[in-house]
Design a protein around this motif. Sequence first.
Motif, PDB file in Angstrom:
ATOM      1  N   SER A 135      26.602   6.535 -37.356  1.00 40.82           N
ATOM      2  CA  SER A 135      25.199   6.154 -37.129  1.00 40.82           C
ATOM      3  C   SER A 135      24.681   6.751 -35.828  1.00 40.82           C
ATOM      4  O   SER A 135      23.560   7.265 -35.760  1.00 40.82           O
ATOM      5  CB  SER A 135      25.061   4.634 -37.073  1.00 40.82           C
ATOM      6  OG  SER A 135      25.423   4.064 -38.293  1.00 40.82           O
ATOM      7  N   SER A 136      25.487   6.676 -34.786  1.00 39.60           N
ATOM      8  CA  SER A 136      25.094   7.192 -33.481  1.00 39.60           C
ATOM      9  C   SER A 136      24.887   8.705 -33.524  1.00 39.60           C
ATOM     10  O   SER A 136      23.883   9.217 -33.029  1.00 39.60           O
ATOM     11  CB  SER A 136      26.160   6.828 -32.450  1.00 39.60           C
ATOM     12  OG  SER A 136      25.801   7.321 -31.184  1.00 39.60           O
ATOM     13  N   LYS A 137      25.817   9.427 -34.123  1.00 40.53           N
ATOM     14  CA  LYS A 137      25.698  10.896 -34.219  1.00 40.53           C
ATOM     15  C   LYS A 137      24.506  11.296 -35.075  1.00 40.53           C
ATOM     16  O   LYS A 137      23.780  12.234 -34.750  1.00 40.53           O
ATOM     17  CB  LYS A 137      26.989  11.507 -34.757  1.00 40.53           C
ATOM     18  CG  LYS A 137      28.090  11.546 -33.736  1.00 40.53           C
ATOM     19  CD  LYS A 137      29.304  12.266 -34.232  1.00 40.53           C
ATOM     20  CE  LYS A 137      30.369  12.267 -33.129  1.00 40.53           C
ATOM     21  NZ  LYS A 137      31.556  12.975 -33.514  1.00 40.53           N
ATOM     22  N   SER A 138      24.301  10.581 -36.178  1.00 38.41           N
ATOM     23  CA  SER A 138      23.170  10.872 -37.059  1.00 38.41           C
ATOM     24  C   SER A 138      21.843  10.642 -36.325  1.00 38.41           C
ATOM     25  O   SER A 138      20.918  11.448 -36.435  1.00 38.41           O
ATOM     26  CB  SER A 138      23.242   9.991 -38.302  1.00 38.41           C
ATOM     27  OG  SER A 138      22.104  10.179 -39.095  1.00 38.41           O
ATOM     28  N   ALA A 139      21.767   9.555 -35.581  1.00 32.14           N
ATOM     29  CA  ALA A 139      20.537   9.241 -34.850  1.00 32.14           C
ATOM     30  C   ALA A 139      20.225  10.305 -33.806  1.00 32.14           C
ATOM     31  O   ALA A 139      19.082  10.771 -33.704  1.00 32.14           O
ATOM     32  CB  ALA A 139      20.648   7.868 -34.202  1.00 32.14           C
TER      33      ALA A 139
END
Length: 185
Positions: free
Chosen positions: A88-92
């Motif tokens: 989620s963090s990398k995608s964001a």
Amino acid sequence: HNKHTCIQVGPFTLQGLFLRRQKEASADFSNFFANNILTSKNMWNTILTDTSTLPEFQNVFSRQLKKFLQFDLFGTTISPGEKKFEQSSKSATANLGNHVGVLHDYVDKTLELETSFRTKMEAMTSRQFERVLHPIFEEDELTLILSGAALGFIAGFIQQCISTGQLTLPGWAIVFRLWKKIPFF
């Protein structure tokens, strides 16, 4: 004027024109930097794409996201799984660049960089101001000095020739006739 950089010679005060125009130069310099270099768009682009800033931004974003997604329920901390959280963090952060554009006008207006730069530069002593801008001209300094010396020599030589009678200037009538013959575009 900042007295420590001015030289008083009788009734004359010697100071470089550039330093005398510090207020105008500060306004131009700050306008250029605030509107062309340190814009919200450029800063976000650097944060999200530069290899020296992106990893640190990802770390900060990840820590803040983790704080946001964790919550306590009856004394128990609830948070997403580590693998899901990393995804989620990398995608964001990967997609953030597509969404920050709506912030640019607000950020540029709120930061007021142009006003801040101008105010700080106007408050500098002449010595500080010169040190800020000197590197811009340093590369071409020798060329400027040699050009000035050559022009000074030519002007002095012509003046000497006129004063000794070896060179005479044409009258105004001749100058005016020659001037009229110059084609202007």
